[in-house]
Write an enzyme that holds these catalytic residues in place. Structure first.
Site: not given
Ligand code: ADP
Ligand code: ASP
Ligand code: MG
Length: 816
Positions: A476, A610, A668, A679, A683, A798
């Site tokens: 990221i 989210v 993961e 996960d 969210k 992504g």
């Protein structure tokens, strides 16, 4: 005829002196100007410290030799032969002999009076002017050195003498009449009193000398040559983005310089103003630039304020007590006392209750002012009508100035909002009744930050600089920094936003750069200059750098940074994060982040918690802000699970689809972290909290996709073995859906304050039926969107889209 004044910054170097001579040559083609010169920059300060050293009995021989050398070195570079040896060096020798004797005298008395100090300081202007006038003689045979102490007459207030303008004008005019065939090089700053004792006009006073000459001789223009492009929107040494001002009125220039823009000495404005002579400020290092014109009528500028200036070091004195309420005369007595004792009051504020008076003075005067007040108000203090005056030190005054201010509401709001948002506490406020300026008193250590903050708020050319600190150097961060680099120029040109990467850390190393880390080579910089990583130290460094518009981008997926969030907010730093762990831990923690950020006026943006870059968090927030009510949220927020169910068709086995998802990097390291719904749960929990429900993770009902055997497997390979064994379980699910023409979807829902995540079969009419690939989808059913829910759909995972979401959050910081 023009008067040209060259400041200390312009006579200090050989190349500047050469430009000075070229400027004179150009000007003399039209009409012979009168030239005023200052001491070389730093010389007046050096002379003052020599006097102090002598008075304190300290060693000063080296310092004086250094000073002498500065002058002789310039002379030797510009002159040769007889002119150098017998004239200039000989005269410098005389001056420095006199100076040495004077300092010896001070040393033996162990005291330096204001009168002797003025005499010591006068050598700066005398040496520089003499030297330059003799260099000029090579080009202008009529050059003549003039010691202004014979022309400018003052009272005997040494250090800050008041000019007898009438007598001075007469003397100047007579002298000029008798010598106008010469090109006059006049010493700035120095004058003399009725007894012929040398006086000075106050620090920066050479500008005043120029204005006095200009006024007496009715010149057409006074040029002040210095080392910056004129009067600027702020001191360029403090605010890199300061821009030159083309035009200013005398009043504006007066206010700016009074509050610290030392590029021109404030009293210089009066003689020019009275005779309507324009003052032009020019840059010796950029002579082609036209600089700033100070004159009567200025064009209306688009900006509401003209500039920001500051008095770097000031003290305030508070006087308060019930005795002052409703009683006339206190402030009169106070300020006549200070004026009698020649204590300059920089600004005054009085609460309308009249219970207290606060005023700012030069720190050197603070103790004396306090003592004088204690003597003057002795009776009132004894009777407890007044409290003992108090002094606060290490403060600065910041002033915004402009004639347009008086017609424009909202300026002070903008000023205080900008300061408040950046955590700069305002100690006292004053607005001149002319409304040409608003001044605030702040801590000295916050001055640089405050100047830059206020400059960003008012000058739109470049709206703001965002100072970004980055945690994490994975996918990221790497993508984000690349995107920042790619859009750098666009952001600056189209949005007036400059983003600077000030610090970055991973779990091993961290690096900082006060000028910004180069975006194209940050990895290299981190590797070569990095110091061992330490989160607390990282936060400390952000605090120490104390920058305006500061953002921490937490691009990790680690719990470690979370415990620092509140400290970061308390330091008036905004946070942007894709890390969900903080917002999905205990509700109390989530709430506390929001409250702390709000309290400190900073932003907390987490759009990418989210659906990556999809506008989900923001959409929900906007719906709520605009008074809508959320009835139901339905969502598929796991790109991994979407991919799996979208590909679990035909002959593909569930096992193979999961394997494929892992190979494609969608899962993961342990695919069960996705398939267990953890996960997704995080969210949904964040959305529910944002929708106003104080839920905990344990309140979310999750239907497990995996049979217990798969969940229990000890490691990933065993998990795959169990998954293969349970194929029949998944096939049954698939066939059941297929038979009824439906699709399998793992859907999260929020309704009536309840969050559920379950595997559902949806038919064609359902908006989720057609979801493809690894897309996310969310539908909001609200009071306004009841019949047809609002749907947001698109790639929800992504690095590219997540980094873009973080990017958008960063540039949104401070945008409201
Ligand atoms: P000189 O020796 O030429 O008289 P000064 O040091 O007195 O020069 O004044 C020039 C300096 O004033 C600049 O170098 C700059 O740092 C400072 N300054 C402070 N405020 C401003 C401002 N608003 N615009 C331009 N310069 C400013
Ligand atoms: N040399 C004096 C000073 O430094 C006067 C001036 O520079 O204008 O204050
Ligand atoms: Mg100056």
């Amino acid at each position: 005829m023009k008067v040209l004044k060259f400041g200390g910054t312009t006579v200090g170097s050989v190349s500047n002196i050469l430009t000075l001579l070229e400027t004179l040559a150009e000007e003399s083609k039209k009409e012979k100007p009168v030239v005023v010169l200052s001491a070389m920059s730093g010389v007046t300060d050096a002379l003052a410290s020599l006097a102090d050293a002598a008075a304190a009995g300290l060693h000063y021989a080296d310092q004086i030799s250094e000073l002498e050398h500065r002058h002789t070195a310039v002379a030797k570079e510009l002159l040769i032969g007889q002119q150098l040896e017998e004239i200039v060096l000989a005269q410098l020798d005389v001056y420095f002999d006199e100076l040495r004797r004077l300092l010896q005298h001070i040393q033996s008395l162990r005291e330096v009076t204001p009168k002797t100090r003025d005499l010591v300081l006068s050598y700066g202007e005398r040496c520089a002017t003499y030297l330059v006038s003799k260099v000029a003689e090579l080009h202008f045979s009529e050059a003549l050195f003039v010691d202004a102490s014979t022309l400018i007459k003052t009272d005997s207030s040494f250090g800050h003498a008041r000019v007898n303008t009438e007598l001075t004008s007469q003397l100047i005019r007579t002298y000029y009449q008798e010598n106008k065939q010469h090109l006059l090089f006049v010493t700035g700053f120095i004058a003399s009193d009725d007894h012929g004792q040398l006086t000075t006009l106050g620090r920066g006073g050479s500008d005043y000398t120029a204005a006095l000459l200009g006024s007496a001789l009715n010149c057409s223009e006074i040029q002040i040559w210095t080392d910056v492009n004129g009067m600027m929107t702020a001191d360029p040494k403090m605010v890199k983005k300061a821009i030159p001002l083309t035009e200013l009125s005398y009043t504006e220039a007066m206010e700016l310089s009074y509050f610290g823009a030392r590029v021109i000495y404030p009293p210089s404005m009066t003689p020019a103003f009275l005779k309507k002579i324009p003052i032009v400020i020019r840059n010796i290092t950029n002579p082609a630039f036209l600089g700033t014109v100070i004159q009567h009528d200025t064009l209306k500028s688009s900006s509401n304020i003209k500039g920001i200036s500051s008095v770097n070091d000031t003290s305030i004195i508070n006087l308060q007590g019930s005795g002052m309420v409703g009683k006339a005369g206190y402030s009169g007595r106070l300020f006549s006392l200070l004026s009698r004792e020649q204590i300059n009051v920089i600004l005054i504020t009085q609460a309308s209750s009249e219970h207290s008076i606060t005023f700012a003075v030069n720190p050197a005067d603070a103790v004396k002012a306090k003592q004088l007040i204690e003597q003057e108000f002795e009776l009132e203090l004894q009777a407890e009508k007044l409290e003992a005056p108090t002094i606060e030190q290490d403060l600065s005054v910041l002033a915004i100035v402009g004639e347009n201010m008086k017609e424009t509401p909202g300026i002070s709001g903008k000023l205080f909002h900008a300061l408040g948002r950046n955590g700069i506490n305002v100690r006292a406020i004053a607005q001149g009744s002319s409304e040409y300026n608003i001044s605030v008193i702040i801590l000295k250590e916050e001055l640089r930050k405050a100047l830059n903050t206020v400059h960003d708020a008012f000058f739109t050319e470049l709206k703001k600089t965002l100072h970004v600190f980055c945690l994490g150097t994975g996918n990221i961060s790497t993508t984000l920094i690349r995107q920042l680099q790619e859009h750098h120029t666009y952001l600056q040109q189209h949005n007036g936003i400059q983003v600077k990467l000030m610090g970055i850390s991973n779990s091993r190393k961290m690096v900082f750069d006060a000028d910004g880390i180069p975006l194209e080579s940050w990895q290299q910089v981190l590797e070569t200059n990095g110091e061992p990583a330490d989160l607390q130290e990282f936060v400390n460094r952000m605090q120490q750098m104390n920058l305006q518009n500061c953002v921490l981008a937490d691009n990790t997926a680690s719990p470690a940074p979370i415990s620092f969030y509140e400290e970061v907010f308390r330091s008036n730093i905004s946070i942007v994060t894709c890390n969900k762990i903080g917002n999905s831990s205990e509700y109390q923690q989530y709430k506390s982040f929001k409250d702390t950020a709000l309290l400190h006026g900073v932003d907390f943006y987490y759009e990418t918690n989210v659906g990556a870059g999809l506008p989900i968090v923001r959409t929900l927030k906007d719906l709520m802000l605009s008074g809508d009510r959320v009835l139901r949220i339905e969502a598929i927020l796991s790109g991994t699970i979407s991919f799996i169910f979208n590909n679990f068709k035909g002959n593909a086995s569930f096992h193979d689809v999961v394997k494929l998802a892992q190979e494609k990097g969608f899962t993961e390291p342990d695919p069960r972290d996705d398939l267990s719904g953890l996960d997704f749960m995080r969210k949904m929990l964040i959305l529910a909290r944002d929708a106003g429900y104080p839920l905990e993770a344990s309140d979310v009902q999750i239907e497990n996709i995996l049979p217990p055997s798969c969940l229990k497997a000890a490691n990933v390979p065993e998990f795959y073995t169990e998954l293969q064994a349970a194929e029949a379980y998944f096939v049954e699910m698939k066939e059941k859906a297929a038979k009824s023409g439906k699709a399998l979807r793992y859907i999260g829902s929020l309704e009536n304050g309840q969050v559920k995540i379950s595997l559902q079969m949806v038919d064609e009419s359902h908006p989720f039926y057609t979801l493809s690939g690894s897309d996310n989808i969310i539908s909001f059913t609200t009071d306004r969107y009841k019949e047809r829910p609002m749907v947001v759909k698109g790639p929800g995972a992504g690095a590219e889209v997540t980094a873009a979401g973080v990017f958008a959050d960063i540039v949104n910081v401070g945008s409201h």
